[in-house]
Design an enzyme around this catalytic site. Structure first.
Site, PDB file in Angstrom:
ATOM      1  N   ARG A  48       0.896  -1.135  -0.085  1.00 39.63           N
ATOM      2  CA  ARG A  48       0.126   0.037  -0.095  1.00 39.63           C
ATOM      3  C   ARG A  48       0.816   1.172   0.064  1.00 39.63           C
ATOM      4  NH1 ARG A  48      -1.846  -4.089   2.496  1.00 39.63           N
ATOM      5  NH2 ARG A  48      -3.593  -4.835   1.833  1.00 39.63           N
ATOM      6  N   HIS A  84       1.054 -15.681   5.986  1.00 42.38           N
ATOM      7  CA  HIS A  84       0.485 -15.699   4.786  1.00 42.38           C
ATOM      8  C   HIS A  84       1.252 -16.301   3.796  1.00 42.38           C
ATOM      9  CE1 HIS A  84      -1.205 -11.326   5.682  1.00 42.38           C
ATOM     10  NE2 HIS A  84      -1.716 -12.283   6.324  1.00 42.38           N
ATOM     11  N   CYS A 110       1.738 -35.495 -11.944  1.00 40.51           N
ATOM     12  CA  CYS A 110       0.349 -35.545 -12.381  1.00 40.51           C
ATOM     13  C   CYS A 110      -0.305 -34.816 -13.274  1.00 40.51           C
ATOM     14  CB  CYS A 110      -0.222 -35.899 -11.005  1.00 40.51           C
ATOM     15  SG  CYS A 110      -0.492 -34.319 -10.278  1.00 40.51           S
ATOM     16  N   SER A 121       4.447  -2.436   9.126  1.00 45.17           N
ATOM     17  CA  SER A 121       3.065  -2.793   8.834  1.00 45.17           C
ATOM     18  C   SER A 121       2.103  -1.776   9.006  1.00 45.17           C
ATOM     19  CB  SER A 121       2.808  -4.280   9.559  1.00 45.17           C
ATOM     20  OG  SER A 121       1.316  -4.144   9.024  1.00 45.17           O
ATOM     21  N   SER A 122       1.247  -1.740   7.828  1.00 46.58           N
ATOM     22  CA  SER A 122       0.198  -0.739   7.904  1.00 46.58           C
ATOM     23  C   SER A 122      -0.798  -1.090   8.941  1.00 46.58           C
ATOM     24  CB  SER A 122      -0.501  -0.633   6.538  1.00 46.58           C
ATOM     25  OG  SER A 122      -0.953  -1.902   6.011  1.00 46.58           O
ATOM     26  N   ILE A 134       5.973 -13.000   2.850  1.00 48.60           N
ATOM     27  CA  ILE A 134       6.152 -14.048   2.235  1.00 48.60           C
ATOM     28  C   ILE A 134       7.509 -14.274   1.302  1.00 48.60           C
ATOM     29  CG2 ILE A 134       3.677 -14.440   1.804  1.00 48.60           C
ATOM     30  CD1 ILE A 134       4.026 -13.054  -1.256  1.00 48.60           C
TER      31      ILE A 134
HETATM   32  N1  APR Z   1      10.442   1.089   7.599  1.00 53.13           N
HETATM   33  C1  APR Z   1       9.469   1.210   8.279  1.00 53.13           C
HETATM   34  N2  APR Z   1       8.242   1.091   7.746  1.00 53.13           N
HETATM   35  C2  APR Z   1       8.134   1.245   6.272  1.00 53.13           C
HETATM   36  C3  APR Z   1       9.394   1.268   5.473  1.00 53.13           C
HETATM   37  C4  APR Z   1      10.770   1.184   6.201  1.00 53.13           C
HETATM   38  N3  APR Z   1      11.669   1.252   5.488  1.00 53.13           N
HETATM   39  N4  APR Z   1       9.064   1.308   4.400  1.00 53.13           N
HETATM   40  C5  APR Z   1       7.614   1.202   4.272  1.00 53.13           C
HETATM   41  N5  APR Z   1       7.009   1.079   5.505  1.00 53.13           N
HETATM   42  C6  APR Z   1       5.668   1.163   6.338  1.00 53.13           C
HETATM   43  C7  APR Z   1       4.804   1.982   5.309  1.00 53.13           C
HETATM   44  O1  APR Z   1       4.491   3.046   5.579  1.00 53.13           O
HETATM   45  C8  APR Z   1       3.503   1.194   5.409  1.00 53.13           C
HETATM   46  O2  APR Z   1       2.564   1.525   6.254  1.00 53.13           O
HETATM   47  O3  APR Z   1       5.381  -0.217   5.876  1.00 53.13           O
HETATM   48  C9  APR Z   1       3.877  -0.423   5.862  1.00 53.13           C
HETATM   49  C10 APR Z   1       3.708  -1.541   4.804  1.00 53.13           C
HETATM   50  O4  APR Z   1       2.313  -1.653   4.786  1.00 53.13           O
HETATM   51  P1  APR Z   1       1.575  -2.569   3.697  1.00 53.13           P
HETATM   52  O5  APR Z   1       2.142  -2.377   2.406  1.00 53.13           O
HETATM   53  O6  APR Z   1       0.086  -2.645   3.873  1.00 53.13           O
HETATM   54  O7  APR Z   1       2.077  -4.159   4.077  1.00 53.13           O
HETATM   55  P2  APR Z   1       1.403  -5.078   5.300  1.00 53.13           P
HETATM   56  O8  APR Z   1       1.161  -4.203   6.524  1.00 53.13           O
HETATM   57  O9  APR Z   1       2.650  -5.945   5.365  1.00 53.13           O
HETATM   58  O10 APR Z   1       0.328  -5.531   4.361  1.00 53.13           O
HETATM   59  C11 APR Z   1      -0.495  -6.816   4.892  1.00 53.13           C
HETATM   60  O11 APR Z   1      -1.655  -7.119   3.055  1.00 53.13           O
HETATM   61  O12 APR Z   1      -1.872  -7.568   0.902  1.00 53.13           O
HETATM   62  C12 APR Z   1      -1.464  -8.073   1.669  1.00 53.13           C
HETATM   63  O13 APR Z   1      -0.906  -9.896   2.024  1.00 53.13           O
HETATM   64  C13 APR Z   1      -0.279  -8.848   2.162  1.00 53.13           C
HETATM   65  O14 APR Z   1       1.000  -9.423   3.952  1.00 53.13           O
HETATM   66  C14 APR Z   1       0.313  -8.485   3.159  1.00 53.13           C
HETATM   67  C15 APR Z   1      -0.870  -7.899   3.991  1.00 53.13           C
END
Ligand code: APR
Length: 250
Positions: A36, A120, A155, A193-194, A104
Site C-alpha cells: 500500500r 501469509h 500428475c 506494517s500498515s 512471504i
Molecule cells: N521502515 C518502516 N516502515 C516502512 C518502511 C521502512 N523502511 N517502508 C515502508 N514502511 C511502511 C509503510 O509506511 C506502510 O505503512 O510499511 C507499511 C507497509 O504496509 P503494507 O504495504 O500495507 O504491508 P503489510 O502491512 O505487510 O500488508 C499486510 O496485505 O496485501 C496484503 O498479504 C499482503 O501481507 C500483506 C498484507
C-alpha cells in the site's frame, strides 16, 4: 529519538517473552515494494486479479506472468537488510522469541531468525494442487518458459504458490500458534506494517489486550498507534540497529 530507543531497549530487556510482528515495510529497504501507499504493489497490480483465489482459480495466467516478470526476478536478487539482521541479532542474543510475519519473502529466515511464523505463507515454495509435490521457485520459473500456467511434472495438476490469497482463510494451525504467541508475550514489536489487514493485525491487538507492551515502528502512522506504548515513524533499517546497540550498552 534516543530516549525512546533506550526506553524500548529497556522494556525488551525487562520482558520475559518478547516477540516481533512484521509486514512489508521491513523488506522495503531490501528493494521489495510494500503493498500500500506510494509505489505500493497494489497500486500497480490489482490484488483482485493478481492475489485473489477466485481469480487465480479462474485464470492463473495473470499470477504466473506476474511471478515470472515481477516476483521471481525481485526475490532472486534481494538480501536481508539492516532491519532483518538486527531482528536476527535480537533472536541470537535471546531477546526475541519469535517473529510473526505477514511477509512471504523468507528474508527473516535468511537473516538468521530461528523462529518465524509465516501468517501469509511463502512464495518460495510452489506446490501441486492435486498431488502436493513441491517445487522451488527456480523450478517453477523454468517451467514458465514452456507453459503458463505451469503443470506438475508428476500428475499434470495445477501448480500454486504456498501463499494465502485474498479470499482464503489463514492456515488454522499457523494462526493458532500466532495467537498463542500473542497470549504468551509481554512485549510485542510491530515493524513495517500498515496494520490494516486482518486477522493478522489482530495479533498485536490481542497481545496488547493481554497486557503486553506494544511498540510500533513504521514509516507512516497506523490505525493502531493509539494502542501503542511507543510509536516511531522512521525507517526500520535505521531504528532496529539502534535498539540492538542500546541493548548491548545497557
Ligand atoms: N521502515 C518502516 N516502515 C516502512 C518502511 C521502512 N523502511 N517502508 C515502508 N514502511 C511502511 C509503510 O509506511 C506502510 O505503512 O510499511 C507499511 C507497509 O504496509 P503494507 O504495504 O500495507 O504491508 P503489510 O502491512 O505487510 O500488508 C499486510 O496485505 O496485501 C496484503 O498479504 C499482503 O501481507 C500483506 C498484507
Amino acid at each position: 529519538m534516543m530516549d525512546v530507543i533506550k526506553a524500548i531497549a529497556s522494556s525488551i530487556k525487562n520482558s520475559k517473552y518478547a516477540v516481533a510482528f512484521t509486514g512489508a515495510g521491513i523488506s522495503s529497504e531490501s528493494g521489495i515494494p510494500t503493498y500500500r501507499g506510494e509505489g505500493g504493489l497494489w497500486t500497480k497490480y490489482d490484488p483482485n486479479i493478481y492475489a485473489n483465489v477466485y481469480y487465480f482459480n479462474k485464470d492463473p495466467s495473470y499470477y504466473w506472468n506476474f511471478f515470472r516478470e515481477v516476483r521471481f526476478p525481485m526475490l532472486k536478487k534481494v538480501k536481508p537488510n539492516k532491519a532483518h539482521i538486527a531482528m536476527a541479532e535480537m533472536d541470537v542474543a535471546g531477546y526475541l522469541k519469535t517473529v510473526i510475519t505477514q511477509n512471504i519473502d523468507g528474508l527473516h529466515q535468511e537473516a538468521g531468525s530461528s523462529s518465524v511464523i509465516e501468517l501469509h505463507g511463502t512464495t518460495r515454495i510452489i506446490h501441486c494442487m492435486s498431488c502436493s509435490k513441491e517445487y522451488s521457485m527456480d523450478e517453477a520459473f523454468s517451467k514458465l518458459e514452456t507453459e503458463i500456467p505451469p503443470r506438475c511434472s508428476e500428475c499434470k495438476g495445477k501448480l500454486r504458490p504456498a501463499v494465502v490469497f485474498f479470499g482464503e482463510t489463514l492456515d488454522p494451525q499457523i494462526l493458532r500458534s500466532a495467537y498463542e504467541e500473542a497470549e504468551n508475550c509481554d512485549f510485542i514489536l510491530s515493524v513495517g506494517s500498515s496494520l490494516v489487514v486482518f486477522p493478522a493485525a489482530d495479533i498485536p491487538v490481542k497481545a496488547k489486550q493481554r497486557g503486553a507492551t506494544l511498540v510500533i515502528i513504521n514509516k507512516e502512522s497506523t490505525p493502531l498507534d493509539h494502542l501503542a506504548d511507543h510509536v516511531i515513524n522512521e525507517e526500520a533499517g535505521n531504528v532496529l540497529p539502534q535498539i540492538v546497540q542500546s541493548l548491548k550498552e545497557s
